[in-house]
Enzyme design. Sequence first.
Site, PDB file in Angstrom:
ATOM      1  N   GLU A 166      30.248  41.893  30.062  1.00 34.02           N
ATOM      2  CA  GLU A 166      29.389  42.827  30.791  1.00 34.02           C
ATOM      3  C   GLU A 166      29.975  44.239  30.705  1.00 34.02           C
ATOM      4  OE1 GLU A 166      27.027  42.852  34.989  1.00 34.02           O
ATOM      5  OE2 GLU A 166      29.185  42.483  35.109  1.00 34.02           O
ATOM      6  N   GLU A 226      26.887  37.060  44.306  1.00 34.39           N
ATOM      7  CA  GLU A 226      25.981  37.559  43.259  1.00 34.39           C
ATOM      8  C   GLU A 226      26.846  38.377  42.326  1.00 34.39           C
ATOM      9  OE1 GLU A 226      24.299  39.864  41.027  1.00 34.39           O
ATOM     10  OE2 GLU A 226      23.289  40.921  42.677  1.00 34.39           O
ATOM     11  N   LYS A 237      31.845  45.656  54.488  1.00 34.35           N
ATOM     12  CA  LYS A 237      32.595  46.695  53.772  1.00 34.35           C
ATOM     13  C   LYS A 237      31.745  47.259  52.648  1.00 34.35           C
ATOM     14  CE  LYS A 237      35.455  46.634  50.275  1.00 34.35           C
ATOM     15  NZ  LYS A 237      35.177  47.970  49.649  1.00 34.35           N
ATOM     16  N   CYS A 291      23.277  44.673  37.397  1.00 35.74           N
ATOM     17  CA  CYS A 291      23.801  43.347  37.076  1.00 35.74           C
ATOM     18  C   CYS A 291      22.860  42.551  36.183  1.00 35.74           C
ATOM     19  CB  CYS A 291      24.105  42.578  38.352  1.00 35.74           C
ATOM     20  SG  CYS A 291      22.721  42.505  39.508  1.00 35.74           S
TER      21      CYS A 291
END
Length: 500
Positions: free
Chosen positions: A400, A269, A193, A303
Amino acid sequence: MPSTFTKTFDTPAYKGTVTIPLGLYINGEFVDPVEGGTIDVVNPATGKVVTSIAAGTKADIDIAAKAAKEAYKTSWGLKVPGTQRGKLMSKLAVLMEEHIAEFAALDALANGKAYNTAYGKDNKGAIAVMEYYAGWADKISGKTIETNEKKLAYTRHEPIGVVGQIIPWNVPMFSLSLKVAPALATGNTIVLKPSEITPLSALLFCTLIEQAGFPPGVINIVNGYGSTAGQAISEHPLIEKVAFTGSTLTGRKIMEAAAKSNLKSVTLELGGKSPNVIFDDADLEQAVKWAIHGIYYNHGQNCSAGSRIFVQEGIYDKFLDQFTEQARAIKVGDPFSPDTYQGPQVSKTQFERIMGYITSGQNDGATVHLGGKQVGQEGYFIEPTIFTECQPNMKIVREEIFGPVACVIKFKTEDEVVEQANDTSYGLAASVFTKDIDRAIRVAHALEAGTAWINCSNQAEISMPFGGFKQSGIGRDLSEYALENYTNVKAVHVNIGLRL
């Protein structure tokens, strides 16, 4: 019959016409979703809808998983030697190279990243990853293990079977290749996906799968929302492994769904809040340039972005002056302009999230040293932003942001900065800048992160593993290590003389 989308680009960076089907790619053909429904794809540079793609749901994932299972049993897996798998992957890489400009244009359109970055970094990298794992396909091997003269003992590294993959929007084609390539090399079939925000390049990729010679059902790509299609991948009993790149919050949900269903293997991840530690003796000019790259590359939507910049007090003022000057000079604008470094943030949601963090930092008492505002009135552009006077308990320091927002923090001693750098729930990456090699290695070893860069930042190598400590994930992408994510180890004992 699924509709198609045709886009003619007439820009300084790219001129050409691209046509892609908008359906779901299942069992070697484009199909309409069982329940119907579409998802709008928005150009973040304008905020306007570009096209609408088919939206897959649980029913479509079920069909895709069954097709993948049948392909694994009949036309892929151990029925196709590694040499043949590698040839097909190499052919796919050649086709990707032939269409690289189209891939880059679609990613720049839907993601907002600079076309030159999409071409020269993301898609060049995606091709290199496919080529790298094509070379590994005939080198998947076990071991012969010495026991005694009356037994032959060995291990086999067998493909898992059907694997599910859910990829993010920040590096669309690189993320796709990062997941697909090692899974194919080891003989697995795939239900993937893409992000519903940046699905266009994945649809172009689908048109190349049959051309490369892959049997139907080996690679299935189903667009849809995470809460429906993504959830279905995590729960489906025929899918025996799921690989995900994205937020830590979503990673938790995937782990829970995998555990509650068939206890499928999971690699994740996830997020990061990477420290960039710059000591007094660093090459200041280079440290500034790498710090700019570390946080503002890909609009901060990375990231491993070095968003916490710790600078030793002896060079803090000089560093801040030069860092500010270079951040101010970043060209923010049209992704298809040749000199653009930073385009818009990927979506209205992401834009508002970043602006919310900027407001939070101001309310908590940090100083907006540079930026902090929207650029223009159209699209989702944000100025490169620098915060100073940051405290460890502030949200902008702890969470983050995934945007072009840097926190520059002064420190005194090595012990102090190691403690501050490790004071986070994340552990994806870290950078150290110093001319003292002993200190560089000592600090790199002390930092709790899956990747440590010395005198550089955001430098991935295909032959080196990438993944996180703590809440930044489980398992590794890239390198030989990623192959371990996609095989089961079987121990075989052969009796050649034992008697009971």
